[in-house]
Design a protein around this motif. Structure first.
Motif, PDB file in Angstrom:
ATOM      1  N   TRP A  26       3.628  -0.352 -14.441  1.00 18.74           N
ATOM      2  CA  TRP A  26       3.707   0.281 -13.125  1.00 18.74           C
ATOM      3  C   TRP A  26       5.135   0.214 -12.585  1.00 18.74           C
ATOM      4  O   TRP A  26       5.663   1.214 -12.082  1.00 18.74           O
ATOM      5  N   LEU A  27       5.784  -0.937 -12.699  1.00 16.96           N
ATOM      6  CA  LEU A  27       7.159  -1.065 -12.215  1.00 16.96           C
ATOM      7  C   LEU A  27       8.116  -0.172 -13.003  1.00 16.96           C
ATOM      8  O   LEU A  27       8.991   0.474 -12.417  1.00 16.96           O
ATOM      9  N   ALA A  28       7.937  -0.132 -14.330  1.00 19.86           N
ATOM     10  CA  ALA A  28       8.814   0.705 -15.154  1.00 19.86           C
ATOM     11  C   ALA A  28       8.691   2.170 -14.756  1.00 19.86           C
ATOM     12  O   ALA A  28       9.688   2.906 -14.751  1.00 19.86           O
ATOM     13  N   ARG A  29       7.473   2.592 -14.406  1.00 19.20           N
ATOM     14  CA  ARG A  29       7.278   3.991 -13.980  1.00 19.20           C
ATOM     15  C   ARG A  29       7.921   4.260 -12.625  1.00 19.20           C
ATOM     16  O   ARG A  29       8.173   5.421 -12.282  1.00 19.20           O
ATOM     17  N   GLN A  30       8.200   3.195 -11.860  1.00 19.44           N
ATOM     18  CA  GLN A  30       8.901   3.362 -10.582  1.00 19.44           C
ATOM     19  C   GLN A  30      10.421   3.333 -10.757  1.00 19.44           C
ATOM     20  O   GLN A  30      11.174   3.402  -9.781  1.00 19.44           O
ATOM     21  N   GLY A  31      10.861   3.205 -12.012  1.00 17.55           N
ATOM     22  CA  GLY A  31      12.291   3.159 -12.282  1.00 17.55           C
ATOM     23  C   GLY A  31      12.895   1.782 -12.188  1.00 17.55           C
ATOM     24  O   GLY A  31      14.133   1.640 -12.202  1.00 17.55           O
ATOM     25  N   VAL A  32      12.061   0.741 -12.119  1.00 13.04           N
ATOM     26  CA  VAL A  32      12.555  -0.635 -12.038  1.00 13.04           C
ATOM     27  C   VAL A  32      12.877  -1.140 -13.435  1.00 13.04           C
ATOM     28  O   VAL A  32      12.105  -0.939 -14.374  1.00 13.04           O
ATOM     29  N   ARG A  33      14.005  -1.802 -13.597  1.00 15.27           N
ATOM     30  CA  ARG A  33      14.370  -2.431 -14.868  1.00 15.27           C
ATOM     31  C   ARG A  33      13.641  -3.771 -14.939  1.00 15.27           C
ATOM     32  O   ARG A  33      14.039  -4.741 -14.312  1.00 15.27           O
ATOM     33  N   VAL A  34      12.556  -3.798 -15.701  1.00 18.09           N
ATOM     34  CA  VAL A  34      11.656  -4.942 -15.696  1.00 18.09           C
ATOM     35  C   VAL A  34      11.487  -5.470 -17.113  1.00 18.09           C
ATOM     36  O   VAL A  34      11.562  -4.721 -18.089  1.00 18.09           O
ATOM     37  N   ALA A  35      11.268  -6.781 -17.226  1.00 19.31           N
ATOM     38  CA  ALA A  35      11.038  -7.424 -18.521  1.00 19.31           C
ATOM     39  C   ALA A  35       9.893  -8.423 -18.393  1.00 19.31           C
ATOM     40  O   ALA A  35       9.673  -8.989 -17.320  1.00 19.31           O
ATOM     41  N   PRO A  36       9.151  -8.681 -19.488  1.00 18.66           N
ATOM     42  CA  PRO A  36       8.095  -9.691 -19.478  1.00 18.66           C
ATOM     43  C   PRO A  36       8.637 -11.051 -19.920  1.00 18.66           C
ATOM     44  O   PRO A  36       9.709 -11.149 -20.533  1.00 18.66           O
ATOM     45  N   PHE A  37       7.852 -12.097 -19.635  1.00 19.67           N
ATOM     46  CA  PHE A  37       8.254 -13.442 -20.039  1.00 19.67           C
ATOM     47  C   PHE A  37       7.018 -14.320 -20.116  1.00 19.67           C
ATOM     48  O   PHE A  37       6.148 -14.274 -19.242  1.00 19.67           O
ATOM     49  N   LYS A  38       6.932 -15.100 -21.178  1.00 17.82           N
ATOM     50  CA  LYS A  38       5.923 -16.154 -21.276  1.00 17.82           C
ATOM     51  C   LYS A  38       6.603 -17.366 -21.872  1.00 17.82           C
ATOM     52  O   LYS A  38       7.021 -17.350 -23.033  1.00 17.82           O
ATOM     53  N   ALA A  39       6.734 -18.422 -21.086  1.00 14.50           N
ATOM     54  CA  ALA A  39       7.509 -19.586 -21.497  1.00 14.50           C
ATOM     55  C   ALA A  39       6.941 -20.221 -22.743  1.00 14.50           C
ATOM     56  O   ALA A  39       7.676 -20.559 -23.690  1.00 14.50           O
ATOM     57  N   GLN A  40       5.623 -20.419 -22.754  1.00 13.59           N
ATOM     58  CA  GLN A  40       4.964 -21.045 -23.902  1.00 13.59           C
ATOM     59  C   GLN A  40       3.683 -20.289 -24.203  1.00 13.59           C
ATOM     60  O   GLN A  40       2.832 -20.121 -23.334  1.00 13.59           O
ATOM     61  N   ASN A  41       3.571 -19.839 -25.424  1.00 10.03           N
ATOM     62  CA  ASN A  41       2.413 -19.067 -25.841  1.00 10.03           C
ATOM     63  C   ASN A  41       1.752 -19.792 -27.007  1.00 10.03           C
ATOM     64  O   ASN A  41       2.435 -20.268 -27.909  1.00 10.03           O
ATOM     65  N   MET A  42       0.433 -19.916 -26.971  1.00 11.43           N
ATOM     66  CA  MET A  42      -0.303 -20.408 -28.134  1.00 11.43           C
ATOM     67  C   MET A  42      -1.094 -19.238 -28.689  1.00 11.43           C
ATOM     68  O   MET A  42      -2.049 -18.768 -28.078  1.00 11.43           O
ATOM     69  N   SER A  43      -0.668 -18.741 -29.838  1.00 11.14           N
ATOM     70  CA  SER A  43      -1.276 -17.533 -30.381  1.00 11.14           C
ATOM     71  C   SER A  43      -0.993 -17.432 -31.874  1.00 11.14           C
ATOM     72  O   SER A  43       0.056 -17.870 -32.349  1.00 11.14           O
ATOM     73  N   LEU A  44      -1.938 -16.841 -32.586  1.00 12.95           N
ATOM     74  CA  LEU A  44      -1.739 -16.533 -34.000  1.00 12.95           C
ATOM     75  C   LEU A  44      -1.406 -15.063 -34.214  1.00 12.95           C
ATOM     76  O   LEU A  44      -1.294 -14.614 -35.356  1.00 12.95           O
ATOM     77  N   ASN A  45      -1.271 -14.323 -33.128  1.00 10.65           N
ATOM     78  CA  ASN A  45      -0.813 -12.935 -33.209  1.00 10.65           C
ATOM     79  C   ASN A  45       0.647 -12.902 -32.793  1.00 10.65           C
ATOM     80  O   ASN A  45       0.972 -13.095 -31.619  1.00 10.65           O
ATOM     81  N   SER A  46       1.514 -12.670 -33.752  1.00 13.00           N
ATOM     82  CA  SER A  46       2.942 -12.687 -33.441  1.00 13.00           C
ATOM     83  C   SER A  46       3.617 -11.433 -33.978  1.00 13.00           C
ATOM     84  O   SER A  46       3.004 -10.619 -34.665  1.00 13.00           O
ATOM     85  N   PHE A  47       4.890 -11.306 -33.634  1.00 10.15           N
ATOM     86  CA  PHE A  47       5.671 -10.105 -33.941  1.00 10.15           C
ATOM     87  C   PHE A  47       7.079 -10.547 -34.295  1.00 10.15           C
ATOM     88  O   PHE A  47       7.515 -11.647 -33.929  1.00 10.15           O
ATOM     89  N   VAL A  48       7.807  -9.702 -34.996  1.00  9.56           N
ATOM     90  CA  VAL A  48       9.193  -9.990 -35.355  1.00  9.56           C
ATOM     91  C   VAL A  48      10.109  -9.023 -34.610  1.00  9.56           C
ATOM     92  O   VAL A  48       9.940  -7.802 -34.698  1.00  9.56           O
ATOM     93  N   THR A  49      11.067  -9.568 -33.882  1.00 13.91           N
ATOM     94  CA  THR A  49      12.003  -8.737 -33.135  1.00 13.91           C
ATOM     95  C   THR A  49      13.018  -8.101 -34.089  1.00 13.91           C
ATOM     96  O   THR A  49      13.111  -8.462 -35.264  1.00 13.91           O
ATOM     97  N   ALA A  50      13.803  -7.196 -33.549  1.00 12.36           N
ATOM     98  CA  ALA A  50      14.771  -6.474 -34.378  1.00 12.36           C
ATOM     99  C   ALA A  50      15.791  -7.408 -35.022  1.00 12.36           C
ATOM    100  O   ALA A  50      16.309  -7.123 -36.104  1.00 12.36           O
ATOM    101  N   ASP A  51      16.078  -8.554 -34.374  1.00 10.32           N
ATOM    102  CA  ASP A  51      17.043  -9.499 -34.942  1.00 10.32           C
ATOM    103  C   ASP A  51      16.357 -10.637 -35.694  1.00 10.32           C
ATOM    104  O   ASP A  51      16.975 -11.668 -35.973  1.00 10.32           O
TER     105      ASP A  51
END
Length: 497
Positions: A26-51
Motif C-alpha cells: 500500500w505504501l509503495a503504491r503511494q510512492g513511498v520508498r519503503v522496505a521490510p525488516f524482520k530482526a530474527q526469523n525462524m523459518s525453513l523457507n529461505s531465499f538467496v539475495t543477488a549478492d
C-alpha cells in the motif's frame, strides 16, 4: 515522510507477514520508498539475495511488495531448525553456528546489535521501514533476550500494532492479554490492534471492539476479512496445516507433495497454483500417493532424518514402486538427495554413510560450506533462473545412462535438481508439466499465457487492497511518522488500569 512501524502478533501465523507485506504494498503504491525488516526469523523457507546472502523467504516477498531487491539487512538473523532442539544460525546471510536454545543465549547481545545496525541502515536508505515481529511479544519467558519484538521496539523506539487471528478464536482475550503481560515500558509502545481473518459482518464485532478499547485505551485500527489464497510465500510450515485440501478432478494433473517433518522451501510448489488444471496436495502417507500423477519430494533441513521418516511411513517403497512403473517423481534439493544412491553426511546429521532411495545415478556428500547461489541455465529449450541453498553436494555418475535436468539429472520417470524456484519460470514450468503429463499418460495441456510473476503481483496487490480498504490508513501513517500516542494507559493483569 520518514518513520517506522513494528507489526507484532498474538501468536505465530497470526498474519504478521501478510499484514507487513500489505502495508508495504500500500505504501509503495503511494510512492513511498519503503522496505521490510524482520530482526530474527525462524523459518525453513529461505531465499538467496543477488549478492549471495540467505534470508527468510517472507522478507524477499515483502521486498517484492515494495518493488525493491531483497538484502541481508532485511532479515539479519535467520534460525533454521534442524531438529526440535537445534537450529542453524544465519547472520547477515551466512551460517555461523548450529546451536540449541541454551547455547543461542550466548549470541543474543551480539545479534541485538547486528539487528539494530541493519535497521539503522535501512532507515537511512528508505523513507519508511515496516518491521515484522516474531511469534508473540508476550512470550515473557524470552523477553530478557528478545531482539525481534519489544526488545527491538525499545532499542529503536518503534510504535507497535498487534495482529490477532480471529479465526483461531479468543481474539479479544489474546489481544488484551498480550498487552497486560508486558511491563510498563513495553506497553507504552503498543499503539493498538488489527484483527485478521474475520468471516462475517464487522458490525458484529462492535461491542467487543468497544470493550477492548475501554479495557486497554487502545484503538483497533482495522478488521481484515478472510481472503482465500493468501498463503503465497508463507514462512511457516504451520500454514500448510491450514491450507484446505483440494479435491482431485477428473481432468486435472494431480500433484502430491510429500509433507516432510523438516520440509523446507515448500514455496517451490506455489508456482503450480498459477496453472489452471493443476491440483496440489501435501501428503503424509503412502496411500495418498496412489492416485497422484506427479509426486514431489521437496527440500528438507534434515535430509537424512527425513529420509528415515520417508522409509518408516512406507512412502519410500511407494516412490520406488512408482519409479519402477514409469510414474513421475521429482526431487528438489533435499528431495533430490534422497533419490540418490548414497549419502555421506558428517555435517548435518553426522550419520556418515547412508543409503539413498537409489532412483538416480548420483551420490551426495555434505560439506561444511553451504552453497548459496543464483544460477541460470536452460532446460526444455527455455531459460531457467533459480537459487541454491544446500550443504549436500550431488555428483552424477556419468558412467550410468541419464539425461541432464537443470543442474541434476533425469533417469526414466524420475527428475532431480538442487535448484529452488525453477518452477517459477513460466515456459520451463509448462514444458516440464507437459512432459510429466505425457509420461503419466494424462490428457493435460498447460494453458498458454500464464505468468507466475503476474500471479504473485496480483496476490500482493490483494494484500495492499486489504490494507487500503479495511484499515485506518491515516492512523497508520500517523504512527509511522509520530510514534505511539502519548500517555497510553498501563494495564495491570486482572483488568486494573
Amino acid at each position: 515522510m520518514k518513520g517506522a512501524l513494528l507489526v507484532a502478533g498474538t501468536t505465530s501465523d497470526a498474519g504478521k507477514s501478510v499484514v507487513t507485506a500489505g502495508i508495504c504494498r500500500w505504501l509503495a503504491r503511494q510512492g513511498v520508498r519503503v522496505a521490510p525488516f524482520k530482526a530474527q526469523n525462524m523459518s525453513l523457507n529461505s531465499f538467496v539475495t543477488a549478492d549471495g546472502a540467505e534470508i527468510g523467504r517472507a522478507q524477499a516477498t515483502q521486498a517484492a511488495a515494495c518493488g525493491i531487491e531483497p538484502t541481508a539487512d532485511m532479515n539479519p538473523v535467520l534460525l533454521k531448525p534442524g531438529s526440535d532442539r537445534r537450529s542453524q544460525v544465519v547472520v547477515l546471510g551466512r551460517a555461523i553456528a548450529d546451536v540449541d536454545a541454551m547455547e543461542y543465549g550466548a549470541f543474543k547481545a551480539r545479534l541485538r546489535a547486528v539487528a539494530v545496525e541493519s535497521l539503522e541502515r535501512l532507515r537511512a536508505e528508505y523513507d519508511v521501514v515496516i518491521c515484522e515481529g516474531a511469534g508473540s511479544p508476550a512470550e515473557i519467558n524470552l523477553r530478557a533476550g528478545d531482539i525481534a519484538n519489544m526488545g527491538l521496539a525499545q532499542a529503536a523506539r518503534l510504535p507497535v500494532i498487534v495482529v490477532g487471528d480471529i479465526d483461531r478464536g479468543g481474539v479479544f482475550a489474546s489481544l488484551y492479554g498480550t498487552v497486560a503481560l508486558l511491563d510498563a515500558a513495553d506497553q507504552a509502545l503498543i499503539a493498538g490492534f488489527l484483527i485478521n481473518k474475520f468471516r462475517g459482518a464487522p458490525e458484529l464485532l462492535a461491542p467487543g471492539l468497544d470493550m477492548l478499547h475501554g479495557l486497554t485505551g487502545r484503538e483497533t485500527y482495522g478488521v481484515l476479512p478472510w481472503l482465500d489464497g493468501l498463503w503465497l510465500d508463507v514462512e511457516d510450515s504451520l500454514a500448510l496445516d491450514n491450507r484446505p485440501a483440494q479435491p482431485y478432478r477428473p481432468h486435472s494433473l494431480r500433484v502430491a507433495v510429500v509433507r516432510l517433518p523438516r520440509i523446507s522451501n515448500f514455496t517451490d510448489i506455489d508456482a503450480l497454483a498459477s496453472e489452471p488444471g493443476i491440483v496440489v496436495r501435501f501428503v503424509r502417507s503412502a496411500a495418498e500417493l496412489e492416485d497422484a500423477d506427479l509426486v514431489i519430494i521437496p527440500g528438507s533441513r534434515a535430509t537424512v532424518s527425513d529420509l528415515g521418516w520417508v522409509r518408516e511411513t512406507g512412502i519410500a517403497q511407494a516412490v520406488q514402486e512408482r519409479a519402477a512403473a514409469g510414474r513421475p517423481v521429482l526431487g528438489i534439493c533435499g528431495g533430490y538427495q534422497m533419490l540418490a544412491r548414497t549419502i555421506h553426511d558428517d555435517i548435518e546429521s553426522r550419520k556418515g554413510h547412508i543409503d539413498g532411495l537409489g532412483l538416480l545415478p548420483a551420490t551426495v556428500r555434505f560439506t561444511a560450506e553451504k552453497t548459496l547461489a543464483r544460477p541460470v541455465g536452460t532446460a526444455y529449450g527455455h531459460r531457467v533462473a533459480a537459487y541454491e541453498i544446500h550443504h549436500g553436494v550431488v555428483t552424477v555418475d556419468t558412467a550410468t545412462p541419464s539425461r541432464p535436468f537443470l543442474d541434476g539429472c533425469r533417469s526414466g520417470s524420475v527428475w532431480g535438481t538442487t535448484w529452488h524456484g525453477a518452477l517459477e519460470n513460466d515456459a520451463f514450468r509448462q514444458a516440464f508439466l507437459a512432459d510429466v503429463a505425457a509420461t503419466a499418460g494424462r490428457p493435460f495441456t498447460p494453458a498458454p499465457g500464464i505468468s507466475f510473476a503476474e500471479f504473485r503481483a496480483a496476490r500482493l496487490d490483494a494484500l495492499g487492497d486489504l490494507i487500503e480498504q479495511h484499515v485506518d490508513t491515516g492512523a497508520i501513517l500517523d504512527l509511522i511518522e509520530n510514534g505511539p500516542p502519548r500517555d497510553l494507559p498501563l494495564i495491570h493483569p486482572g483488568g486494573a488500569r
